[in-house]
Motif scaffolding. Structure first.
Motif, PDB file in Angstrom:
ATOM      1  N   LEU A 109      -7.391   3.872  -1.720  1.00 46.94           N
ATOM      2  CA  LEU A 109      -6.324   3.034  -1.167  1.00 46.94           C
ATOM      3  C   LEU A 109      -6.369   2.948   0.353  1.00 46.94           C
ATOM      4  O   LEU A 109      -6.150   1.878   0.921  1.00 46.94           O
ATOM      5  N   MET A 159      -0.116   8.290 -11.302  1.00 52.23           N
ATOM      6  CA  MET A 159      -0.853   7.931 -12.510  1.00 52.23           C
ATOM      7  C   MET A 159      -1.956   8.958 -12.764  1.00 52.23           C
ATOM      8  O   MET A 159      -2.262   9.295 -13.914  1.00 52.23           O
ATOM      9  N   TRP A 182       1.546   1.718  -3.639  1.00 54.73           N
ATOM     10  CA  TRP A 182       0.361   2.216  -4.345  1.00 54.73           C
ATOM     11  C   TRP A 182       0.046   3.674  -4.029  1.00 54.73           C
ATOM     12  O   TRP A 182      -0.333   4.433  -4.911  1.00 54.73           O
ATOM     13  N   TYR A 230     -13.157   4.259  -6.428  1.00 52.12           N
ATOM     14  CA  TYR A 230     -12.649   3.786  -7.726  1.00 52.12           C
ATOM     15  C   TYR A 230     -13.607   4.214  -8.849  1.00 52.12           C
ATOM     16  O   TYR A 230     -13.186   4.737  -9.882  1.00 52.12           O
ATOM     17  N   ASN A 282      -0.499  -2.577 -15.426  1.00 51.31           N
ATOM     18  CA  ASN A 282      -0.900  -1.181 -15.323  1.00 51.31           C
ATOM     19  C   ASN A 282       0.256  -0.195 -15.287  1.00 51.31           C
ATOM     20  O   ASN A 282       0.216   0.830 -15.968  1.00 51.31           O
ATOM     21  N   LYS A 283       1.269  -0.466 -14.498  1.00 51.63           N
ATOM     22  CA  LYS A 283       2.352   0.516 -14.374  1.00 51.63           C
ATOM     23  C   LYS A 283       3.164   0.597 -15.665  1.00 51.63           C
ATOM     24  O   LYS A 283       3.469   1.676 -16.144  1.00 51.63           O
ATOM     25  N   TYR A 311       0.818  -1.208   0.000  1.00 54.96           N
ATOM     26  CA  TYR A 311       0.000   0.000   0.000  1.00 54.96           C
ATOM     27  C   TYR A 311       0.858   1.267   0.000  1.00 54.96           C
ATOM     28  O   TYR A 311       0.443   2.290  -0.534  1.00 54.96           O
ATOM     29  N   ASP A 320      -0.064  -4.906 -11.282  1.00 56.40           N
ATOM     30  CA  ASP A 320       0.972  -3.870 -11.291  1.00 56.40           C
ATOM     31  C   ASP A 320       1.774  -3.883 -12.588  1.00 56.40           C
ATOM     32  O   ASP A 320       2.075  -2.835 -13.151  1.00 56.40           O
ATOM     33  N   TRP A 358      -7.324  -1.862 -13.811  1.00 54.15           N
ATOM     34  CA  TRP A 358      -7.426  -1.616 -12.367  1.00 54.15           C
ATOM     35  C   TRP A 358      -8.455  -2.537 -11.722  1.00 54.15           C
ATOM     36  O   TRP A 358      -8.418  -2.760 -10.514  1.00 54.15           O
ATOM     37  N   THR A 394       2.424   5.601  -6.138  1.00 52.30           N
ATOM     38  CA  THR A 394       2.372   5.462  -7.600  1.00 52.30           C
ATOM     39  C   THR A 394       1.001   5.766  -8.207  1.00 52.30           C
ATOM     40  O   THR A 394       0.932   6.310  -9.304  1.00 52.30           O
ATOM     41  N   VAL A 395      -0.083   5.421  -7.510  1.00 51.84           N
ATOM     42  CA  VAL A 395      -1.404   5.651  -8.106  1.00 51.84           C
ATOM     43  C   VAL A 395      -1.688   7.161  -8.256  1.00 51.84           C
ATOM     44  O   VAL A 395      -2.134   7.598  -9.322  1.00 51.84           O
ATOM     45  N   TYR A 411      -7.417  -5.463  -9.368  1.00 54.61           N
ATOM     46  CA  TYR A 411      -7.089  -5.347  -7.934  1.00 54.61           C
ATOM     47  C   TYR A 411      -8.213  -5.802  -7.001  1.00 54.61           C
ATOM     48  O   TYR A 411      -7.943  -6.535  -6.038  1.00 54.61           O
ATOM     49  N   PRO A 412      -9.460  -5.370  -7.231  1.00 51.51           N
ATOM     50  CA  PRO A 412     -10.524  -5.878  -6.348  1.00 51.51           C
ATOM     51  C   PRO A 412     -10.625  -7.408  -6.379  1.00 51.51           C
ATOM     52  O   PRO A 412     -11.021  -8.013  -5.382  1.00 51.51           O
TER      53      PRO A 412
HETATM   54  C1  LIG Z   1       0.287   0.592  -9.566  1.00 52.99           C
HETATM   55  C2  LIG Z   1      -0.785   0.298  -8.716  1.00 52.99           C
HETATM   56  C3  LIG Z   1      -2.105   0.441  -9.035  1.00 52.99           C
HETATM   57  C4  LIG Z   1      -2.566   0.941 -10.368  1.00 52.99           C
HETATM   58  C5  LIG Z   1      -3.043   0.072  -8.018  1.00 52.99           C
HETATM   59  C6  LIG Z   1      -4.363   0.184  -8.112  1.00 52.99           C
HETATM   60  C7  LIG Z   1      -5.190  -0.280  -7.068  1.00 52.99           C
HETATM   61  C8  LIG Z   1      -6.557  -0.325  -7.098  1.00 52.99           C
HETATM   62  C9  LIG Z   1      -7.346   0.168  -8.256  1.00 52.99           C
HETATM   63  C10 LIG Z   1      -7.219  -0.896  -5.930  1.00 52.99           C
HETATM   64  C11 LIG Z   1      -8.532  -0.969  -5.765  1.00 52.99           C
HETATM   65  C12 LIG Z   1      -9.283  -1.596  -4.652  1.00 52.99           C
HETATM   66  C13 LIG Z   1     -10.667  -1.642  -4.793  1.00 52.99           C
HETATM   67  C14 LIG Z   1     -11.369  -0.975  -5.938  1.00 52.99           C
HETATM   68  C15 LIG Z   1     -11.554  -2.340  -3.825  1.00 52.99           C
HETATM   69  C16 LIG Z   1     -10.818  -3.259  -2.908  1.00 52.99           C
HETATM   70  C17 LIG Z   1      -9.599  -2.615  -2.362  1.00 52.99           C
HETATM   71  C18 LIG Z   1      -8.597  -2.197  -3.436  1.00 52.99           C
HETATM   72  C19 LIG Z   1      -7.688  -1.170  -2.754  1.00 52.99           C
HETATM   73  C20 LIG Z   1      -7.765  -3.434  -3.817  1.00 52.99           C
END
Ligand SMILES: *C/C=C(C)/C=C/C=C(C)/C=C/C1=C(C)CCCC1(C)C
Length: 244
Positions: free
Chosen positions: A124, A95, A88, A149, A222-223, A85, A219, A187, A91-92, A190-191
């Motif tokens: 996050l 983005m 993230w 999100y 997306n990254k 985290y 990651d 993205w 980095t997020v 991730y959920p």
């Molecule tokens: C480089 C890292 C990235 C692009 C991370 C993105 C993370 C997410 C879009 C996380 C989303 C989440 C939800 C929409 C619900 C559950 C909890 C999370 C944080 C995993």
């Protein structure tokens, strides 16, 4: 062999340790991508350099975290939730800055950037609470995170960001669209990882997956993918300028 050498502790990555393996490959991929973006900086003019630099920073910050998370996993066989985290939360938002940077030509305001950053931090922090602090209510925190999100998805697909992209047109609009797809589909990986790794009604559906494998895949896609979209946009814009 020299005993001293044998005493150095190096954990072996078992051939069925997909988490360990994807941390390893992820670290390498992030390093390679960073080198690629940084070394390409000199082929762009000032207008594009910041965007390319941010692409490199995103993968570089991830590379440093992956290096550590890889060690963490091999040492403790535990998910490095906290550092995941931390990675993230750095980095997020960057983005989100990328969206702002490419739309600046169409007059994007800083307020758009801050709005996207704020939603991403909410997404996050609530996700972290569900994954690390209040695991028994993971579904609830995941839901809050999901709302944030969707606020990002809405803003870039239909809101102010979309209008600016349409106004800019051409290669900026098409890069914006590609980034929108990354956020909607990439993205959404991730959920799935979250539901695989936290207790809840969804366990029978996603319980068979490993949270870290899913996150590591997300990651990488997306990254590095985000960075390449920006790189491609800058390359097209530079070529156009050269032939204009
Ligand atoms: C480089 C890292 C990235 C692009 C991370 C993105 C993370 C997410 C879009 C996380 C989303 C989440 C939800 C929409 C619900 C559950 C909890 C999370 C944080 C995993």
């Amino acid at each position: 062999m020299n005993n001293l050498l044998l005493n150095i502790e190096v954990a072996r990555i078992a051939s069925d340790d997909y988490v360990g393996f994807t941390f390893f490959v992820g670290a390498m991929a992030m390093m390679a991508a960073s080198a690629f973006f940084f070394l390409s900086l000199s082929s762009f003019d000032n207008k594009w350099r910041t965007s390319i630099l941010v692409s490199g920073l995103i993968t570089f910050i991830a590379a440093v975290h992956y290096w550590y998370m890889r060690d963490y996993w091999s040492g403790f066989a535990e998910s490095p939730v906290f550092f995941r985290y931390v990675d993230w939360v750095l980095t997020v938002p960057l983005m989100c800055v990328e969206f702002y940077l490419i739309l600046k030509v169409a007059g994007a305001k800083k307020s758009l950037m801050w709005r996207l950053i704020a939603w991403s931090v909410i997404m996050l922090v609530t996700g972290y609470f569900g994954e690390a602090v209040y695991r028994e209510q993971a579904w609830f925190w995941g839901l809050l995170s999901g709302i944030a999100y969707f606020a990002i998805v809405y803003e870039i697909w239909f809101g102010a960001a979309k209008k600016l992209a349409v106004a800019a047109g051409g290669e900026i609009l098409s890069a914006h669209k590609t980034l929108c797809w990354f956020v909607l589909v990439g993205w959404a990986i991730y959920p799935i990882g979250y539901m695989a790794g936290t207790p809840g009604w969804y366990e029978p559906i996603f319980g068979g997956l490993q949270l870290d494998v899913v996150y590591n895949l997300g990651d990488a896609v997306n990254k590095i993918g985000f960075g390449l979209v920006i790189y491609n946009l800058a390359t097209i814009a530079m070529k156009k300028k050269a032939t204009a």
